[in-house]
Motif scaffolding. Structure first.
Motif, PDB file in Angstrom:
ATOM      1  N   GLN A 231       6.372   9.770  -5.325  1.00  0.00           N
ATOM      2  CA  GLN A 231       6.595   9.197  -6.653  1.00  0.00           C
ATOM      3  C   GLN A 231       6.876   7.694  -6.598  1.00  0.00           C
ATOM      4  O   GLN A 231       7.027   7.060  -7.650  1.00  0.00           O
ATOM      5  CB  GLN A 231       7.792   9.905  -7.318  1.00  0.00           C
ATOM      6  N   ASP A 232       6.932   7.129  -5.378  1.00  0.00           N
ATOM      7  CA  ASP A 232       7.243   5.707  -5.225  1.00  0.00           C
ATOM      8  C   ASP A 232       6.116   4.853  -5.805  1.00  0.00           C
ATOM      9  O   ASP A 232       4.921   5.131  -5.596  1.00  0.00           O
ATOM     10  CB  ASP A 232       7.432   5.385  -3.728  1.00  0.00           C
ATOM     11  N   ALA A 233       6.486   3.813  -6.529  1.00  0.00           N
ATOM     12  CA  ALA A 233       5.494   2.984  -7.235  1.00  0.00           C
ATOM     13  C   ALA A 233       4.472   2.384  -6.284  1.00  0.00           C
ATOM     14  O   ALA A 233       3.272   2.310  -6.611  1.00  0.00           O
ATOM     15  CB  ALA A 233       6.215   1.880  -8.014  1.00  0.00           C
ATOM     16  N   LYS A 234       4.909   1.941  -5.099  1.00  0.00           N
ATOM     17  CA  LYS A 234       3.985   1.314  -4.150  1.00  0.00           C
ATOM     18  C   LYS A 234       3.267   2.340  -3.284  1.00  0.00           C
ATOM     19  O   LYS A 234       2.035   2.315  -3.160  1.00  0.00           O
ATOM     20  CB  LYS A 234       4.748   0.329  -3.257  1.00  0.00           C
ATOM     21  N   MET A 235       4.019   3.252  -2.699  1.00  0.00           N
ATOM     22  CA  MET A 235       3.403   4.212  -1.772  1.00  0.00           C
ATOM     23  C   MET A 235       2.373   5.090  -2.468  1.00  0.00           C
ATOM     24  O   MET A 235       1.372   5.485  -1.867  1.00  0.00           O
ATOM     25  CB  MET A 235       4.486   5.081  -1.127  1.00  0.00           C
ATOM     26  N   SER A 236       2.612   5.395  -3.716  1.00  0.00           N
ATOM     27  CA  SER A 236       1.674   6.254  -4.440  1.00  0.00           C
ATOM     28  C   SER A 236       0.323   5.578  -4.668  1.00  0.00           C
ATOM     29  O   SER A 236      -0.657   6.246  -5.031  1.00  0.00           O
ATOM     30  CB  SER A 236       2.279   6.668  -5.792  1.00  0.00           C
ATOM     31  N   GLN A 237       0.246   4.257  -4.446  1.00  0.00           N
ATOM     32  CA  GLN A 237      -1.021   3.539  -4.588  1.00  0.00           C
ATOM     33  C   GLN A 237      -1.959   3.763  -3.396  1.00  0.00           C
ATOM     34  O   GLN A 237      -3.147   3.479  -3.490  1.00  0.00           O
ATOM     35  CB  GLN A 237      -0.756   2.043  -4.739  1.00  0.00           C
ATOM     36  N   SER A 238      -1.407   4.255  -2.295  1.00  0.00           N
ATOM     37  CA  SER A 238      -2.214   4.454  -1.079  1.00  0.00           C
ATOM     38  C   SER A 238      -2.623   5.913  -0.943  1.00  0.00           C
ATOM     39  O   SER A 238      -1.775   6.803  -0.795  1.00  0.00           O
ATOM     40  CB  SER A 238      -1.418   4.023   0.159  1.00  0.00           C
ATOM     41  N   LYS A 239      -3.940   6.189  -0.997  1.00  0.00           N
ATOM     42  CA  LYS A 239      -4.429   7.561  -0.819  1.00  0.00           C
ATOM     43  C   LYS A 239      -4.065   8.078   0.577  1.00  0.00           C
ATOM     44  O   LYS A 239      -3.753   9.262   0.752  1.00  0.00           O
ATOM     45  CB  LYS A 239      -5.942   7.596  -1.010  1.00  0.00           C
ATOM     46  N   GLN A 240      -4.128   7.170   1.549  1.00  0.00           N
ATOM     47  CA  GLN A 240      -3.815   7.549   2.930  1.00  0.00           C
ATOM     48  C   GLN A 240      -2.361   7.999   3.046  1.00  0.00           C
ATOM     49  O   GLN A 240      -2.059   9.044   3.648  1.00  0.00           O
ATOM     50  CB  GLN A 240      -4.074   6.346   3.851  1.00  0.00           C
ATOM     51  N   ALA A 241      -1.449   7.224   2.478  1.00  0.00           N
ATOM     52  CA  ALA A 241      -0.036   7.577   2.526  1.00  0.00           C
ATOM     53  C   ALA A 241       0.232   8.880   1.778  1.00  0.00           C
ATOM     54  O   ALA A 241       1.000   9.732   2.247  1.00  0.00           O
ATOM     55  CB  ALA A 241       0.806   6.448   1.938  1.00  0.00           C
ATOM     56  N   CYS A 242      -0.394   9.060   0.642  1.00  0.00           N
ATOM     57  CA  CYS A 242      -0.201  10.283  -0.149  1.00  0.00           C
ATOM     58  C   CYS A 242      -0.670  11.516   0.611  1.00  0.00           C
ATOM     59  O   CYS A 242      -0.033  12.579   0.551  1.00  0.00           O
ATOM     60  CB  CYS A 242      -0.920  10.172  -1.482  1.00  0.00           C
ATOM     61  N   ALA A 243      -1.794  11.387   1.337  1.00  0.00           N
ATOM     62  CA  ALA A 243      -2.288  12.505   2.146  1.00  0.00           C
ATOM     63  C   ALA A 243      -1.279  12.855   3.234  1.00  0.00           C
ATOM     64  O   ALA A 243      -0.988  14.039   3.487  1.00  0.00           O
ATOM     65  CB  ALA A 243      -3.634  12.151   2.759  1.00  0.00           C
ATOM     66  N   GLY A 244      -0.726  11.824   3.877  1.00  0.00           N
ATOM     67  CA  GLY A 244       0.270  12.054   4.917  1.00  0.00           C
ATOM     68  C   GLY A 244       1.547  12.656   4.359  1.00  0.00           C
ATOM     69  O   GLY A 244       2.143  13.563   4.973  1.00  0.00           O
ATOM     70  N   LEU A 245       1.990  12.198   3.202  1.00  0.00           N
ATOM     71  CA  LEU A 245       3.213  12.713   2.586  1.00  0.00           C
ATOM     72  C   LEU A 245       3.042  14.152   2.120  1.00  0.00           C
ATOM     73  O   LEU A 245       3.966  14.972   2.229  1.00  0.00           O
ATOM     74  CB  LEU A 245       3.613  11.814   1.415  1.00  0.00           C
TER      75      LEU A 245
END
Length: 462
Positions: A231-245
């Motif tokens: 739900q983080d404003a910045k991290m949610s912008q990265s598809k790569q980070a979202c896949a990892g999370l």
């Protein structure tokens, strides 16, 4: 002037040598004659280790053979395993491997850090549903460290995709991802201020990007942290980070089923600088390993305090889905995940614990020492030893004809042998053996026929 041998004696003296030389020359002709022709061309691919370890590549032992070809000593067991899968077209396997590896590092004996040491690796290769094999690897680490009773420990987990996504949203240029990752990996040894300074002054990262990274790498938690970052404003912008999370949430759900979440923490500062990791990464550290508290060493208690405290991480690993494809001629990938246990580091901690405690450490698996109370009983000792061996008992006998009883008992004390079967003239007449418990020094007479049963009963938990 030295005496000369007669010519016939000279010929006789050297003729066997001439014959052997002639044989060698003939063999050389059969093998190809001049040195420019190489008949034995079977060799593994050169330069196998390059481009796999990032900044840790400086720790590889580089060598050259007689022809000047660049070779290296094995840095770890993971890269050779990946090459084996590619060469033999193996697409799924679960295996463990214990072998030596080599690091051109500064050795620290008290911390279990050597240039030549053993690693124990466990790996699962194959196309499976996400996070199931990864969770099993973490379960294995938890099981090993729990059963070894090395002390309290923590298993940090992160994901390379989360790291790369974090770097991207914080403004790290793509070409600096790996080098910044290597710097973040030093947070377990350096303060954030020193890590930030290296990023900015040595790696050329902007201060703003470094400060944003600092806000994330201080975060620790579990499934709740993964949900929060989604739900983080910045991290949610990265598809790569979202896949990892998303995978991190799945991982923790499996770890809960395996009942190991008490020791596992999602830690965004964990980076592991090796280039071949592509997904989940993890590292096990002991939170306290010696009789001196960690805080004492950190507060300047001196080298002696530090020596008794920590050996660093004792296990590490992660997912490396692209490594096998680097060795396959057609680039075919085999997803892999694994963990490596640093055996010498574990031994170092166990030795420290043994030295700090008064408990005697067993140095043998021998269950019973066959001893004699008088002289001239070697044959009887050997006969009884053979009976015990044939019954599956781990027995030992002193290699002397007439050893003193005190020497035999002292040997059991020193090496941790729990029982002594004592033979004497009277015991032989009565058909019994005097069975002595070493730690309590209690002695009882046991009939020869029931001796095996009694030894097995008494050493059941030894």
């Amino acid at each position: 002037m030295p005496a000369r041998l007669p010519s016939d004696r000279v010929a006789h003296h050297f003729s066997p040598i001439d014959e052997e030389v002639a044989k060698l020359l003939e063999l050389k002709v059969q093998l190809g004659g001049d040195e420019s022709r190489h008949q034995f061309t079977l060799k593994t691919a050169k330069e196998t280790l390059t481009g796999k370890y990032g900044e840790d590549s400086k720790l590889i032992y580089d060598l050259k053979d007689q022809g000047g070809e660049l070779l290296s000593l094995r840095y770890d067991l993971t890269v050779p395993f990946a090459r084996y899968l590619a060469m033999n077209k193996v697409t799924n396997i679960k295996r463990y491997h214990i072998a030596k590896v080599y690091r051109r590092d500064n050795p620290a004996m008290t911390r279990g850090r050597y240039r030549e040491f053993y690693q124990c690796d466990f790996d699962i290769a194959g196309q499976y549903d996400p996070m199931i094999p990864d969770a099993e690897c973490l379960k294995i680490v938890h099981e090993i460290l729990s059963e070894l009773e090395l002390g309290d420990f923590r298993i940090k987990v992160n994901d390379r995709r989360i790291l790369d996504g974090m770097f991207a949203v914080c403004g790290v240029p793509d070409d600096k991802f790996r080098t910044i990752c290597s710097t973040v990996d030093k947070l377990d040894k350096m303060s954030w201020e020193d890590v930030r300074s290296e990023m900015v002054k040595e790696k050329g990262l902007s201060e703003e990007a470094a400060d944003q990274i600092g806000q994330y790498v201080s975060l620790q938690g579990g499934m709740d942290l993964a949900e929060r970052l989604l739900q983080d404003a910045k991290m949610s912008q990265s598809k790569q980070a979202c896949a990892g999370l998303t995978d991190m949430k799945q991982l923790f759900s499996y770890l809960q089923l395996f009942q190991v979440t008490d020791k596992v923490v999602f830690d965004l500062s964990l980076a592991r600088g090796l280039d071949y990791y592509t997904g989940v990464i993890y590292e096990a550290i002991l939170t306290q390993t010696g009789p001196v508290p960690v805080a004492a060493a950190q507060n300047g208690a001196g080298e002696k305090a530090e020596e008794g405290v920590s050996v660093g991480s004792v296990a590490g690993g992660g997912r490396y889905d692209g490594l096998v494809g680097m060795f396959d001629p057609k680039g075919r990938k085999v997803p892999c995940v694994g963990v490596s246990i640093g055996i010498e580091r574990v031994f170092s901690i166990m030795e420290q614990k043994a030295e700090a405690s008064a408990e005697k450490v067993r140095t043998t698996e021998t269950q019973v020492m066959v001893a004699s109370a008088q002289k001239n009983l070697l044959e009887e000792r050997l006969r009884l030893t053979a009976e015990l061996w044939n019954a599956g008992i781990k027995a030992e006998v002193m290699y002397k004809k007439n050893p003193k009883l005190l020497s035999q008992l002292q040997h059991c004390e020193d090496s941790g042998i729990p029982l002594v079967a004592i033979l004497g003239e009277q015991e032989l007449k009565d058909g019994v053996v005097k069975l002595r418990t070493v730690h309590s020094r209690e002695e009882i007479d046991v009939s020869r026929a029931k001796l095996v049963e009694e030894i097995k009963r008494r050493t059941l938990d030894v």
